[in-house]
Design an enzyme around this catalytic site. Structure first.
Site, PDB file in Angstrom:
ATOM      1  N   LYS A 263       0.783  64.204   3.829  1.00  0.00           N
ATOM      2  CA  LYS A 263       1.888  64.939   4.473  1.00  0.00           C
ATOM      3  C   LYS A 263       2.801  65.515   3.404  1.00  0.00           C
ATOM      4  CE  LYS A 263       6.096  64.231   7.276  1.00  0.00           C
ATOM      5  NZ  LYS A 263       6.883  63.314   8.132  1.00  0.00           N
ATOM      6  N   ASP A 268      12.760  67.491   5.260  1.00  0.00           N
ATOM      7  CA  ASP A 268      12.733  67.315   6.713  1.00  0.00           C
ATOM      8  C   ASP A 268      14.150  67.205   7.263  1.00  0.00           C
ATOM      9  OD1 ASP A 268      12.158  66.764   9.335  1.00  0.00           O
ATOM     10  OD2 ASP A 268      11.351  64.751   8.967  1.00  0.00           O
ATOM     11  N   LYS A 275      18.464  66.065  12.304  1.00  0.00           N
ATOM     12  CA  LYS A 275      18.763  64.672  11.962  1.00  0.00           C
ATOM     13  C   LYS A 275      20.257  64.494  11.716  1.00  0.00           C
ATOM     14  CE  LYS A 275      14.411  63.539   9.585  1.00  0.00           C
ATOM     15  NZ  LYS A 275      14.006  62.414  10.435  1.00  0.00           N
ATOM     16  N   ASP A 286       9.937  63.310   1.955  1.00  0.00           N
ATOM     17  CA  ASP A 286       8.986  63.451   3.071  1.00  0.00           C
ATOM     18  C   ASP A 286       7.673  64.121   2.650  1.00  0.00           C
ATOM     19  OD1 ASP A 286       8.612  62.649   5.671  1.00  0.00           O
ATOM     20  OD2 ASP A 286       9.346  64.508   6.553  1.00  0.00           O
ATOM     21  N   GLU A 347       7.458  66.253  13.160  1.00  0.00           N
ATOM     22  CA  GLU A 347       6.752  67.399  12.580  1.00  0.00           C
ATOM     23  C   GLU A 347       5.558  66.990  11.720  1.00  0.00           C
ATOM     24  OE1 GLU A 347       9.174  65.929  11.145  1.00  0.00           O
ATOM     25  OE2 GLU A 347       8.444  65.789   9.090  1.00  0.00           O
ATOM     26  N   ARG A 349       3.135  64.883  12.169  1.00  0.00           N
ATOM     27  CA  ARG A 349       1.866  64.863  12.912  1.00  0.00           C
ATOM     28  C   ARG A 349       1.391  66.279  13.213  1.00  0.00           C
ATOM     29  NH1 ARG A 349       4.833  61.347  17.493  1.00  0.00           N
ATOM     30  NH2 ARG A 349       6.008  60.767  15.639  1.00  0.00           N
TER      31      ARG A 349
HETATM   32  N1  BES Z   1       9.947  61.953   8.074  1.00  0.00           N
HETATM   33  C1  BES Z   1      10.338  61.332   9.284  1.00  0.00           C
HETATM   34  C2  BES Z   1      10.083  59.836   9.281  1.00  0.00           C
HETATM   35  C3  BES Z   1      10.990  59.010   8.426  1.00  0.00           C
HETATM   36  C4  BES Z   1      12.289  58.769   8.785  1.00  0.00           C
HETATM   37  C5  BES Z   1      10.491  58.421   7.291  1.00  0.00           C
HETATM   38  C6  BES Z   1      13.094  57.972   7.991  1.00  0.00           C
HETATM   39  C7  BES Z   1      11.282  57.610   6.503  1.00  0.00           C
HETATM   40  C8  BES Z   1      12.584  57.389   6.852  1.00  0.00           C
HETATM   41  C9  BES Z   1       9.572  61.931  10.454  1.00  0.00           C
HETATM   42  O1  BES Z   1       9.279  63.267  10.346  1.00  0.00           O
HETATM   43  C10 BES Z   1      10.437  61.770  11.674  1.00  0.00           C
HETATM   44  O2  BES Z   1      11.477  62.328  11.702  1.00  0.00           O
HETATM   45  N2  BES Z   1       9.950  60.987  12.621  1.00  0.00           N
HETATM   46  C11 BES Z   1      10.699  60.728  13.817  1.00  0.00           C
HETATM   47  C12 BES Z   1       9.741  60.722  14.971  1.00  0.00           C
HETATM   48  C13 BES Z   1      10.410  60.694  16.321  1.00  0.00           C
HETATM   49  C14 BES Z   1      11.142  61.984  16.574  1.00  0.00           C
HETATM   50  C15 BES Z   1       9.360  60.451  17.373  1.00  0.00           C
HETATM   51  C16 BES Z   1      11.366  59.373  13.666  1.00  0.00           C
HETATM   52  O3  BES Z   1      10.785  58.470  13.089  1.00  0.00           O
HETATM   53  O4  BES Z   1      12.504  59.239  14.111  1.00  0.00           O
HETATM   54 ZN    ZN Z   2       9.108  64.017   8.473  1.00  0.00          ZN
HETATM   55 MN    MN Z   3      10.859  64.492  11.036  1.00  0.00          MN
END
Ligand code: BES
Ligand code: ZN
Ligand code: MN
Length: 493
Positions: A263, A268, A275, A286, A347, A349
């Site tokens: 990835k 992000d 966020k 990310d 994003e 996935r």
């Molecule tokens: N890159 C993030 C995941 C992440 C968050 C990794 C904090 C490390 C620390 C990913 O893209 C994301 O935002 N995932 C969301 C998914 C949700 C919207 C279903 C998450 O984990 O909140």
């Molecule tokens: Zn992400």
């Molecule tokens: Mn994300």
């Protein structure tokens, strides 16, 4: 870093620092006892002072020990002798290099006992990895606080040993250490430098250095291929997306390759599902999945691994903007499945699913992806263990075992029908998030599994293990050791 192997009289070796162990019974390891005898009891006296107990990972630095040519002697606690293991060895080595980093010694001597070739090779490899990773300094935009870095390691060993095997172990350790350092540097670079184009040019550099085949797909190529879920993520950014392909043909011609997918979200923000601002800077990490795959390709190249390996890195930025994807947008993935994007922050996935479809053309032996995919992974396993998901039990077990060998821990988590049921959309074949937050890392893995139906596939969620937050903020270089061991085993090395 210069590595060498020497024997002779330990006390007569001129060096910045010699490393010796002590057990928590206060028993000196045999090299420590040798130095103690040469110094007429200086080490035992230090132990008697109570300044070092032998507790695993404790250290005591001694200067100017009489009768010892080394400028310094670093005593390192090895813990209980009865339970002394590979794991304890790794912890002691880490503690020793940490302590060395606050001295000015740049050349060190590491005495090791003559044991089995297998055990010695393991120790040589681990010390080489530690020496190289502890010499890592971030220098792109700041002078490092301490300019001194380790330059030379001499392994000290007496007796008859398999010189070839130990030299190979050092080389392997160097390759893993350098791969980790590349991964760390890519992670640590700011998101205005480590852009999708930067990751592509890093891949080109690797291709040049190690004779990989490199292909960079541009936006128009992706459009032609129908990589619309990937493209939907990049739409809010001014930076063009890239799809990076590296091919190492080290194995027999025609044998199915291991395909690695990383990835590569270079920043992000969450997109329109933006966020919160606290710690958002850490979303520069990310792209650590991509960084670790580029890193392990460096390892593969340095080792000239006799295995066919393909690396795929879908990379772009996830930004809000006038042209950004909206929650509710539906796009058709390269696989033909339509995806309802209910949350633009899920994003990872979306870029991975098109890469998993692209992977099919290589007729892979297996596909392994690494991604900082879910915050839920950090809640589940913390910062210690990487989460593994697989559509093939043997492949999952193989990766967990590789993690154990590498001391880069990973743990197998479940997937399956009951979890997959959460992925239902009234308007598309699949939504990009599940119904609730529960089991979020598993839902994400189930989403990916829908695109990885045609081959053996495993997914590493490295959200908790790819970087450290706080005062020691920085990328870890994980899971390069795990991936390296996985590939080495497959290559029969
Ligand atoms: N890159 C993030 C995941 C992440 C968050 C990794 C904090 C490390 C620390 C990913 O893209 C994301 O935002 N995932 C969301 C998914 C949700 C919207 C279903 C998450 O984990 O909140
Ligand atoms: Zn992400
Ligand atoms: Mn994300």
């Amino acid at each position: 870093m210069e590595f060498s192997i020497k024997g002779g009289e330990l006390s007569k070796l001129k060096t910045g620092c010699v490393l010796v162990g002590i057990f928590d019974s206060k028993k000196l390891s045999s090299p420590a006892a040798t130095l103690d005898a040469a110094s007429k009891g200086a080490l035992k006296a230090a132990v008697a002072s109570g300044d070092i107990t032998g507790k695993l990972g404790s250290t005591l630095l001694l200067h100017g020990v009489s009768g010892v040519a080394a400028e310094r002697v670093l005593l390192v606690g090895l813990g209980a002798e009865a339970s002394y293991s590979d794991n304890a060895f790794c912890k002691a080595v880490t503690a020793a290099f940490k302590a060395l980093n606050s001295t000015s010694a740049t050349d060190i001597v590491v005495p090791l006992n003559l044991t089995t070739t297998k055990e010695m090779a393991f120790k040589f490899e681990q010390v080489a990895i530690a020496a190289i990773t502890f010499a890592y300094r971030y220098t792109a935009t700041k002078k490092p606080d301490d300019k001194k870095v380790g330059k030379a390691v001499t392994f000290f060993i007496n007796g008859k040993y398999d010189d070839k095997a130990l030299k190979a172990a050092i080389k392997n350790g160097e390759a893993i250490g350098e791969g980790m350092n590349l991964t760390r540097n890519l992670g640590d670079l700011p998101p205005n430098i480590a852009t999708p184009a930067y990751l592509a040019s890093t891949a080109k550099d690797l291709a040049k250095a190690y004779k990989f085949k490199c292909t960079i797909l541009e936006k128009k190529d992706m459009e032609k291929l129908g990589m619309n879920t990937l493209l939907s993520v990049s739409k809010g950014s001014y930076l063009p997306p890239k799809f990076v392909v590296l091919e190492h043909n080290g194995g027999k011609k025609g044998t199915a390759p291991v395909v690695l997918v990383g990835k590569g979200i270079t920043f992000d923000t969450g997109g329109i599902s933006i966020k919160p601002s606290a710690e958002m800077d850490e979303m520069k990490y990310d792209m650590c999945g991509a960084g670790s795959m580029l890193g392990v390709m460096k390892t593969v190249g340095m080792m000239k691994l006799p295995l066919n390996v393909v690396m795929l890195v879908p990379t772009c930025e996830n930004m809000p903007g006038g042209n950004a994807t909206r929650p509710g947008d539906i796009v058709k993935s390269m696989s033909g499945q339509t995806v309802e994007i209910l949350n633009t922050d899920a994003e990872g996935r979306l870029i991975l699913c098109d890469a998993l479809t692209y992977a099919e053309r290589f007729k892979p032996a297996c596909v392994v992806d690494a991604a900082t995919l879910t915050g839920a992974m950090v809640i589940a396993l913390g910062h210690i263990t990487t989460g593994v998901f697989a559509n093939d039990d043997a492949l999952g077990a193989e990766l967990v075992a590789a993690g154990n060998t590498a001391h880069d821990k990973a743990w197998l988590l479940p997937m399956g029908e009951e979890y997959d049921e959460g992925l239902k959309s009234n308007f598309a074949d699949i939504p990009n998030i599940g119904a609730g937050r529960a089991g979020g890392s598993i839902t994400a893995a189930c989403f990916l599994a829908r695109f990885a139906g045609k081959y053996k596939w495993a997914h590493l969620d490295i959200a908790g293990t790819a970087w450290h937050s706080g005062a020691n903020k920085g990328a870890t270089g994980r899971p390069v050791p795990l991936l390296a061991k996985f590939l080495m085993k497959r290559a029969g090395v």
